[in-house]
Every structure is written in structure tokens, then in C-alpha cells.
Design an enzyme around this catalytic site. Structure first.
Site, PDB file in Angstrom:
ATOM      1  N   GLU A 501       0.805  -1.345  -0.144  1.00  0.00           N
ATOM      2  CA  GLU A 501      -0.054  -0.078  -0.031  1.00  0.00           C
ATOM      3  C   GLU A 501       0.988   1.270   0.018  1.00  0.00           C
ATOM      4  OE1 GLU A 501      -3.435   0.344   2.356  1.00  0.00           O
ATOM      5  OE2 GLU A 501      -3.816  -1.758   2.197  1.00  0.00           O
TER       6      GLU A 501
HETATM    7  C1  LIG Z   1       3.076  -9.122  -0.065  1.00  0.00           C
HETATM    8  C2  LIG Z   1       2.705  -8.176  -0.853  1.00  0.00           C
HETATM    9  C3  LIG Z   1       1.047  -7.796  -1.213  1.00  0.00           C
HETATM   10  C4  LIG Z   1       0.958  -6.976  -2.273  1.00  0.00           C
HETATM   11  N1  LIG Z   1      -0.488  -7.009  -2.643  1.00  0.00           N
HETATM   12  C5  LIG Z   1      -0.982  -6.198  -3.605  1.00  0.00           C
HETATM   13  C6  LIG Z   1      -2.145  -6.211  -4.229  1.00  0.00           C
HETATM   14  O1  LIG Z   1      -2.903  -7.326  -3.751  1.00  0.00           O
HETATM   15  N2  LIG Z   1      -2.255  -5.557  -5.402  1.00  0.00           N
HETATM   16  C7  LIG Z   1      -1.356  -4.800  -6.198  1.00  0.00           C
HETATM   17  O2  LIG Z   1      -1.624  -4.373  -6.921  1.00  0.00           O
HETATM   18  N3  LIG Z   1      -0.098  -4.761  -5.320  1.00  0.00           N
HETATM   19  C8  LIG Z   1       0.257  -5.671  -4.356  1.00  0.00           C
HETATM   20  N4  LIG Z   1       1.716  -5.338  -3.720  1.00  0.00           N
HETATM   21  C9  LIG Z   1       2.375  -4.593  -4.388  1.00  0.00           C
HETATM   22  C10 LIG Z   1       2.954  -3.378  -3.590  1.00  0.00           C
HETATM   23  O3  LIG Z   1       1.986  -2.495  -3.070  1.00  0.00           O
HETATM   24  C11 LIG Z   1       3.990  -2.827  -4.225  1.00  0.00           C
HETATM   25  O4  LIG Z   1       5.085  -3.707  -3.669  1.00  0.00           O
HETATM   26  C12 LIG Z   1       4.729  -1.451  -3.707  1.00  0.00           C
HETATM   27  O5  LIG Z   1       3.933  -0.717  -4.160  1.00  0.00           O
HETATM   28  C13 LIG Z   1       6.071  -1.320  -4.151  1.00  0.00           C
HETATM   29  O6  LIG Z   1       6.635  -1.850  -5.228  1.00  0.00           O
HETATM   30  P1  LIG Z   1       7.876  -2.691  -5.560  1.00  0.00           P
HETATM   31  O7  LIG Z   1       7.720  -3.782  -4.483  1.00  0.00           O
HETATM   32  O8  LIG Z   1       7.942  -2.961  -6.903  1.00  0.00           O
HETATM   33  O9  LIG Z   1       9.106  -1.706  -5.147  1.00  0.00           O
HETATM   34  P2  LIG Z   1       9.797  -0.520  -5.990  1.00  0.00           P
HETATM   35  O10 LIG Z   1       8.633   0.263  -6.674  1.00  0.00           O
HETATM   36  O11 LIG Z   1      10.656  -1.099  -6.541  1.00  0.00           O
HETATM   37  O12 LIG Z   1      10.395   0.349  -4.726  1.00  0.00           O
HETATM   38  C14 LIG Z   1      11.655   0.076  -4.017  1.00  0.00           C
HETATM   39  C15 LIG Z   1      11.974   0.869  -3.200  1.00  0.00           C
HETATM   40  O13 LIG Z   1      12.182   2.028  -3.606  1.00  0.00           O
HETATM   41  C16 LIG Z   1      11.395   2.995  -3.024  1.00  0.00           C
HETATM   42  N5  LIG Z   1      11.079   4.336  -3.968  1.00  0.00           N
HETATM   43  C17 LIG Z   1      10.417   3.987  -5.215  1.00  0.00           C
HETATM   44  N6  LIG Z   1      10.328   5.274  -5.876  1.00  0.00           N
HETATM   45  C18 LIG Z   1      10.676   6.090  -4.795  1.00  0.00           C
HETATM   46  C19 LIG Z   1      10.665   7.544  -4.885  1.00  0.00           C
HETATM   47  N7  LIG Z   1      10.301   8.192  -6.086  1.00  0.00           N
HETATM   48  N8  LIG Z   1      11.215   8.287  -3.742  1.00  0.00           N
HETATM   49  C20 LIG Z   1      11.553   7.452  -2.657  1.00  0.00           C
HETATM   50  N9  LIG Z   1      11.554   6.152  -2.635  1.00  0.00           N
HETATM   51  C21 LIG Z   1      11.121   5.451  -3.612  1.00  0.00           C
HETATM   52  C22 LIG Z   1      10.250   2.409  -2.296  1.00  0.00           C
HETATM   53  O14 LIG Z   1       9.716   2.999  -1.196  1.00  0.00           O
HETATM   54  C23 LIG Z   1      10.823   1.089  -1.892  1.00  0.00           C
HETATM   55  O15 LIG Z   1      11.416   1.326  -0.738  1.00  0.00           O
HETATM   56  C24 LIG Z   1       1.704  -6.180  -2.764  1.00  0.00           C
HETATM   57  C25 LIG Z   1       3.221  -6.440  -2.518  1.00  0.00           C
HETATM   58  C26 LIG Z   1       3.554  -7.254  -1.479  1.00  0.00           C
HETATM   59  C27 LIG Z   1       4.945  -7.395  -1.251  1.00  0.00           C
END
Ligand SMILES: Cc1cc2nc3c(=O)[nH]c(=O)nc-3n(C[C@H](O)[C@H](O)[C@H](O)COP(=O)(O)OP(=O)(O)OC[C@H]3O[C@@H](n4cnc5c(N)ncnc54)[C@H](O)[C@@H]3O)c2cc1C
Length: 825
Positions: A501
């Protein structure tokens, strides 16, 4: 009389008027009167005349619109348009989708506390309370978290059925569609209680009630979609998931490459206009068991079948699981918390337009729909999960620290352990206040964009700190996984809540202050809207009004910051009782400081501010802790100002203030324009940094509360599952506390006899026999010591396993290739 007197008088009246936010004409009238008085009382006539001339020089252009607008406002408007941060469509949507509640007051530099304190105390209805005492309690009694997390990697089938038939998945769906129609507060309490025993079960319940098909349909669904899907979602005939994230679009969710092409296709034997979808999603919670998939994708209409726009934009659809081309079923394994989560893929999956959420009317509006609904779910699911976990960790760690003895003492008597206990107690108090405050905001009809980001970030971060401290206090007991371990799984799961989220780093550094500064600021959004007006004359008029409101506001905040800094915020009007009044004053101070620093940063950095994430993150911390501290004060008032809670409130409040000062000092020391940073430092910290971390004395009191049955501890435990059942080792440890304390004097007497060799036997049973025989303890006391031993053993015991019990059964299934160790097994 010194020649300086009229100038000092002029300055003081200006400061006085700015502090009280008087309008310019009032200040001019006051200043003129004071200058005349100075002159009459013998001040130098020349000096009085020069001071009066200065007053006129400032007042005349500012008071006369004919002078002010063309010569001051117009050039400033030009400059403003140049530095105005360019708002992306995504940011604009985010800003327009939230409402402003009490956080707006915190940005005002002069919070109107009655707006917070007059909010009604959040209360559950009798029906909601009955649900918590009935089905939720029954559910918790049936949860065996070890079986779920280790043995089956899923909820047992009977539990799925129980959740569906009791409409746990339809808490937010209105009664007219067969849902429970619960308030946000009830939703919060249900998640809080379940998460105190199992985060796998709480996330299973949380997701259908959060952002997803249910909520989207309630807001945007066509009546056919609502009539068909909502009753089926409410009673669990349909299990939903929502798929936004994919391998190439995580935090930057608007960049999804998944697409749908408007075209003709076959649906139920007929040729209809629809969408052919190609998508690749991952991390989707409930996907492996979902029967209906909410999907976000970018819609294209190359043939102009539904309009004349080719790239229509992000759109949302509902895909029945059995739609040809949809592939779901495999699972991810999120950090040993095996809630259902996995990838969803599809190639050229055709659905008719009637499967788009909201139908044709809402094509291209998917992002706005998501953002509008996001804040509500984000205000509840994760903050409530953190609250349940933290409350439980607080009570059970307090009991454990009292029961577990080393070096002849309860470990909770050691100062090192007390420090950890105090942090747990204070943060559990803070988390639960914050989680309840955001749920209450939703019930007031707010779409709390900024508070939900604050709650999501701070509840999950503090939750991680609480469980980490709780693990340390438990030592090896926290490390050895098994049915008796009530912390290990929560500790493993905390990074999940940090990531989902809106991952926390981005939430802190981009969203909290980024949105708060514009949405909650009393003038910035109005100025931006004014500067964007088409009509030149109207633009100048509107901008003029808002700009001078803003300038007055900024001057006032500078004066207020300095005054509060000089007086250490010890004087001034504030609500509260004798205990909390000084707290409100401190918040008044930092509210003014936040407004001053925010204005200065926006003015000097303009559009570059959003790339200065360290500054934005730190100012976000100030806003967050102001909001958190306000939520705690509201909680204290709502509870009837209980004296017993004061150490918890005080610990958490001082921690927040210390974090506010740390954030401010880091922001100012690293301010991108150094001299401005120095100047701000003088205004904000005229005597230097003063706030301290909570004292050891306070820490000792907070820690002691967790180790002693009392009202404050009971309030902290309220709403978590503490029933001492066979499947709830934490509840059992908690239940032992009163009896362990009662047995304390008997145990001391017995240990003294052992120490002085008055009892010589080596075996515990024989020692008791000898103790009774020799008259050191009575028969009743012997029974008490036996019970104490049993309780202690239950509390400190850990599990052990046969080797095969630790192997993953899935790896040894017959159908897997029989290689190496698998074949041997
Ligand atoms: C267990 C689990 C359940 C989930 N459930 C759902 C679901 O039901 N539906 C759905 O659609 N999604 C779901 N997600 C997705 C979740 O919302 C995303 O994982 C999340 O939005 C982050 O994307 P990412 O993991 O690809 O990280 P990335 O986007 O690759 O980010 C990696 C890191 O970089 C940081 N970062 C990225 N951009 C910036 C910025 N501009 N400034 C500062 N920091 C930044 C982030 O904070 C993070 O710490 C789920 C994820 C998990 C792990």
C-alpha cells in the site's frame, strides 16, 4: 526618552499584531496610535516622525489596491508562475482526491484545538460490539497460527467457510447488498483483534474490505454490477483481488505497461464491443484463490469504437477467474506469512465493456478512482494490523518480563530491559491512538489522504520497532519458531506491511509532506488555483487576495516561532488539564515552526522541492508527529483523562517532540540554501535544541505499567485477543500475571530458605516437601509455588521437532522430479 523608543514601539506592535494575526489596517491603526502616544509621552519628535514615515511607506502601497496590484502583485504573480512546482496529472489527481481534516489545523501555525476536542468520541454500535464478541472472538479461538503458517500454508477450509458465512469479507458492503455495513471504527477493531493472533488471517480479512472490487463497485459500479457482484462479495461466493502492480510498475503504479484494446469479440455466444487485455501482474493478494480479479490497465481505442481518443488512459475491469486466457493459481511466499498472494497473467483476454468498472462512463478514470478510494483502506488495514500487534506485544512482553527470572530477579527489573519495555509501551499507546484517529476520520466522511499516509507509515514503522524490542526482551523464546512462539511470525511479517500500500520510504519522502504542504496549507492550493485562472483580471484579483493572506500568514508564523522558542512555549492560551496544557503549547509552537519552514522551502525551492526528498521527509516527520501527538491527546480526553495513562502519554509525547526537533534540526542543518538554514535556525531554536528523549524515570513508570495489572494496562490490552486458550500462548502468558504477582512473597520466602541452605533437597518437588515439613511454607503456599512453576514453564518453554516436521511437504510430493535429497526422502 531614547530616540529608539518609537522604532521599538513600531516593531513591537508589528510583532504583536502578527502573533495575533490581526489584519493590516488594524495593525496600522494600532501602530499610529502607539507612535502618537510615544510622542505625547516625550519621545523624540524627529524619531517619531521617521517611524511614522516608515509606517506609511509600508502601509500605503499595501492598503491601496490601485498601487498594490499593478506594482507588487503583478510582478509577484509572474515570479510565482515561474517557480510554481509543475504538477503532474498523477499529483493533481492525488491532491483533488483527498479532504482536509484536523491536519489542516496543524499546518495553520495556530491550531484550533476545539475542532479536535469537539469531535465525538468514537463508539461502536451494539451490533458491531456483538460481532466482535461473537464471530470475531470465535474466529480467534479457532486460529492455530502455527498450523496456518507452517503446516498448511493456508487457512483451514472450515475457517474460509466461517469467514464467508459470517460475512467477514463484506464488512464495508452496505446492508442493502447483504454486507455488514460496518463503520470504519468497527472495521478497525475487527482487524486489530484478528491481527493480535494471526497476521495471515487479518490480511485475508483485510484485503476484500480494502481497496479492491468491493469498494470500487460501491462507488463507481453500474447498478447491474452492484446488484450482481456486491451480494456475492458480501457472502463470499466471490473472492476478490485487485491487480495493479507488475514487474515493471511498482511504486510508480501509473506506468503500468498492461494494456487493453477496444475491439469486437465473442461473449456468451454473441459478438459485442469489448476489450482485449494483455497483462502481467505480481504480488496480488488473494489472487490464487480469487474468483473475480479487479484489473488496472491502460485502455487504447485505435478504431475509435467508443470515442475519438486513442489513448484513453488507466481503466479498471472485473475479470471472472474462468475467463479464457486468465492464468492464476501459483503463489508467492511473503516472508513465511503464507496469506494467499501470487501472480496473475493474461494474453488477449476478451471481456465486454460491461465488465469495465462503472462501464463506459468511467473509461480512462481508473487512476482517479483508485486514488479516491485508496486513502480509506490505507487509513484502516495496516494501521489496525500494527495496532493489534503492538498492543499484544506490549501486554505479553510485560507479563513475560515479570515471569521470566534471571540472576534471581524478574528480567523486567533490569534497567536495560526496562528501556525496551518503555519503548514498547509508549509506541503501543501511540500506534493505537493513531490507528483509531484515522478510522474515526473515515467515519466523519473524510477521505484522509494525508493522515492515511501518516498512519500507514508511522504505525507500520513503530510496529516494526515494537516487535523488534519485544523479540529482544524474549531472548531465545522469541527466536525458536513453533506453536508456542507468538512473536516470530509477526517479526517476519513486519517488512510486508512496510512495503505494501505504498512502500514506506516513498510514503515518507514524497507523499506525506508533498501532499500535505499543498493540500493542508491554508493558502498554497488557493494561490495555485488563482494563478491558473484564465481571465487576467480575475487572476490578478484572486491571486492578490490569497498572496497577501499568505504573506501575513508567513510573517505571523515567523513571529510565533520566535516567541514560542524564546519562551520555550511555556505561556499562551491552551486547552487541556494541568497535565496536558503544556503539551498543547508545545504543539502550538511546532505547528508555527512547520508552517514557517514549509513556506520558506516552497518559496525558495519551488518545483525543486519535490526532488529534495530528505528535506521533504523531515518536514513530513514534523507534520506526522504533530498529528500523532494530537491523536494521543484526543485519546486521553476521550478516555476521560485517566491519570493511570499519563506515563504512557508522557513517554510517547516526549518521544514525538524529540523526533520533531531531531527532524527540524536535520532539516535546517542540511537546508539547501545554507544562510537561509541559519536564519531559520535562529527563529526556530533561539536557545538551541532543548527537547530530550523521554527520561529514565518516565521509562521506568511506563515499563512498570506493563508488568503490573492495572487500568492503564487493561486499556492497552483492550480489543486484542487475550483469551487464554490452548492456541493462544500469548493470552496464556498474559493471564498468568496476577497469579505470578500473588505468588511473589511466597517465592521470595522459599528462595531465601534455599539460599541459606535451610532447605537442602536438590529436586524441586523434594524442596517443596522439605519446605512444608520444616515449616518454611504452608501446604497452601506449596500449591501456589507448584502452580507458579507450571505457569513459568508454560511461559518460557519452546518447541522442538522431529526433522521431518520441519521439511516442506510440498518438496516431497510424488509428482515432483525425484532428485537428490527429495528422492531420498
Ligand atoms: C506481500 C505483498 C502484497 C501485495 N499486494 C498487492 C495487491 O494485492 N495488489 C497490488 O496491485 N499490489 C500489491 N502489492 C504491491 C505493493 O503495493 C508494491 O510492492 C509496492 O507498491 C512497491 O512496489 P515494488 O515492490 O515494486 O517496489 P519498488 O517500486 O521497486 O520500490 C523499491 C523501493 O524504492 C522506494 N522508492 C520507489 N520510488 C521512490 C521515490 N520516488 N522516492 C523514494 N523512494 C522510492 C520504495 O519506497 C521502495 O522502498 C503487494 C506487495 C507485496 C510485497
Amino acid at each position: 526618552m531614547s530616540v529608539a523608543v518609537p522604532f521599538i514601539a513600531l516593531l513591537l506592535t508589528a510583532a504583536f499584531a502578527a502573533y495575533h494575526r490581526w489584519r493590516l489596517p488594524v495593525w496600522v491603526a494600532l501602530a499610529a496610535t502607539v507612535l502618537v502616544a510615544c510622542w505625547l509621552l516625550g519621545a523624540s519628535a524627529a524619531a517619531s516622525a521617521v517611524a511614522a514615515a516608515l509606517l506609511l511607506l509600508v502601509a500605503v502601497p499595501l492598503l491601496l489596491p490601485q498601487v498594490r496590484k499593478p506594482y507588487i502583485t503583478a510582478p509577484l504573480l509572474k515570479f510565482y508562475t515561474r517557480i510554481l512546482p509543475p504538477l503532474s496529472a498523477t499529483e493533481r489527481t492525488a491532491l483533488e482526491s483527498g479532504t482536509v481534516g484536523f491536519e489542516g489545523e496543524l499546518f495553520s501555525g495556530r491550531p484550533q484545538w476545539d475542532k479536535l476536542l469537539s469531535q465525538p468520541r468514537p463508539e461502536l454500535t451494539a451490533e458491531e460490539q456483538a460481532f466482535l464478541d461473537g464471530p470475531v472472538e470465535a474466529l480467534c479461538r479457532s486460529i492455530d497460527d502455527w498450523e496456518i503458517t507452517h503446516v498448511h500454508a493456508d487457512l483451514p477450509p472450515a475457517m474460509w467457510e466461517f469467514l464467508k458465512s459470517n460475512r467477514f469479507f463484506g464488512m464495508i458492503i452496505p446492508k442493502q447488498y447483504g454486507g455488514l455495513g460496518f463503520s470504519a471504527l468497527a472495521h478497525h477493531k475487527v482487524i486489530e483483534k484478528i491481527s493480535s493472533i494471526s497476521t495471515v488471517v487479518s490480511s485475508t480479512v483485510g484485503v476484500p474490505n480494502s481497496l479492491g472490487p468491493g469498494e470500487l463497485l460501491m462507488h463507481y459500479g453500474t447498478s447491474e454490477q452492484k446488484d450482481y457482484y456486491l451480494p456475492r462479495l458480501a457472502d463470499g461466493r466471490e473472492v476478490p483481488c485487485f491487480a495493479l502492480t507488475g514487474p515493471f510498475a511498482g511504486s510508480d503504479a501509473t506506468s503500468i505497461p498492461d494494456y487493453g484494446i477496444v475491439c469486437m469479440g465473442q461473449w456468451n455466444g454473441a459478438s459485442v464491443v469489448g476489450v482485449k487485455l494483455t497483462f502481467d501482474k505480481r504480488y496480488i493478494t488473494l489472487a490464487p484463490v480469487a474468483t473475480v480479479i479487479g484489473l488496472a490497465f491502460r485502455l487504447y481505442d485505435p478504431e475509435g469504437l467508443i470515442g475519438d481518443v486513442r489513448d484513453v488512459g488507466i481503466t479498471l475491469a472485473l475479470l471472472p477467474r474462468d475467463t479464457p486466457g486468465v492464468e492464476v493459481g501459483r503463489r508467492h511466499f511473503p516472508l513465511n506469512s503464507p496469506f494467499q498472494n501470487g501472480p496473475v497473467e493474461g494474453r488477449e483476454v476478451f471481456v465486454p465493456l460491461s465488465q469495465l468498472i462503472g462501464g463506459e462512463d468511467y473509461v480512462g478514470q481508473g487512476w482517479q478512482m483508485l486514488v479516491e478510494c485508496l486513502s480509506v483502506g490505507r487509513a484502516i488495514t495496516l494501521p489496525s494490523t500494527a495496532s493489534g500487534g503492538a498492543r499484544m506485544a506490549a501486554v505479553v512482553t510485560g507479563a513475560y518480563a515479570r515471569i521470566r527470572k534471571q540472576f534471581g530477579l524478574s528480567i523486567g527489573r533490569f534497567e536495560g530491559v526496562q528501556e525496551a519495555l518503555a519503548r514498547i509501551a509508549g509506541k503501543a499507546y501511540a500506534i493505537s491512538a493513531l490507528a483509531q484517529a484515522t478510522a474515526a476520520a473515515v467515519d466523519r466522511g473524510e477521505k484522509p489522504a494525508v493522515p492515511s499516509a501518516i498512519a500507514k507509515y508511522h504505525c507500520t514503522e513503530m510496529g516494526r520497532e515494537v516487535v523488534s524490542d519485544a523479540m529482544d526482551v524474549h531472548g531465545g523464546k522469541g527466536i525458536i519458531l513453533g506453536p508456542r512462539n507468538y512473536l516470530g511470525r509477526a517479526w517476519q511479517a513486519t517488512p510486508i506491511s512496510i512495503t505494501v500500500e505504498g512502500a514506506n520510504i516513498m510514503t515518507r519522502s514524497l507523499m506525506i509532506f508533498g501532499q500535505g504542504a499543498i493540500l493542508c496549507h491554508p493558502w498554497v492550493l488557493k494561490e495555485m488555483k488563482a494563478a491558473a485562472l484564465e481571465d487576467g483580471a480575475q487572476r490578478l484579483d484572486e491571486f492578490d487576495r490569497n498572496l497577501f493572506g499568505h504573506i501575513g500568514f508567513a510573517i505571523s508564523n515567523a513571529v510565533r516561532s520566535l516567541w514560542f522558542g524564546l519562551t520555550a512555549a511555556r505561556i499562551g492560551k491552551a486547552p487541556g488539564d494541568a497535565y496536558t496544557r503544556r503539551y498543547y503549547r508545545k504543539l502550538n509552537r511546532y505547528s508555527a515552526v512547520l508552517a514557517l519552514c514549509a513556506d520558506t522551502s516552497m518559496l525558495l525551492l519551488g518545483g525543486k522541492l519535490k526532488f529534495k526528498e530528505s528535506l521533504s521527509g523531515r518536514l513530513g516527520d514534523v507534520l506526522s508527529h504533530l498529528y500523532l501527538a494530537s491523536a494521543m491527546l484526543k485519546r486521553y480526553e476521550d478516555e476521560g483523562r485517566p491519570a493511570g495513562d499519563q506515563p504512557l502519554l508522557a513517554w510517547a509525547f516526549h518521544d514525538s517532540i524529540n523526533r520533531i526537533e531531531t527532524a527540524l534540526s536535520n532539516a535546517l542543518r542540511n537546508f539547501p540554501i545554507r544562510p537561509v538554514g541559519w536564519l531559520l535556525w535562529l527563529l526556530v531554536f533561539p536557545w538551541g535544541r532543548r527537547a530530550q528523549a523521554p527520561s529514565d524515570r518516565l521509562g521506568h513508570k511506563a515499563a512498570s505499567l506493563l508488568m503490573t495489572p492495572c487500568d492503564a494496562r487493561a486499556r492497552l490490552a483492550r480489543g486484542v485477543f487475550t483469551t487464554p486458550t490452548a492456541n493462544n500462548p500469548a493470552g496464556r502468558v498474559d493471564s498468568y500475571l496476577p497469579r505470578v504477582i500473588l505468588a511473589d512473597p511466597v517465592e521470595r520466602k522459599f528462595l531465601k530458605a534455599l539460599k541459606h541452605s535451610d532447605i537442602e533437597a536438590l529436586d524441586f518437588g523434594q524442596q517443596l516437601d522439605e519446605g512444608v515439613r520444616e515449616g518454611w511454607i504452608s501446604a497452601g503456599e506449596r500449591a501456589q509455588l507448584e502452580e507458579l512453576r507450571e505457569m513459568t514453564l508454560d511461559a518460557i518453554s519452546v518447541d522442538d521437532f522431529a526433522g521431518w516436521e520441519l521439511r516442506s511437504a510440498g518438496y516431497y510430493r510424488d509428482e515432483l522430479p525425484a532428485t537428490g535429497e527429495r528422492a531420498a526422502a
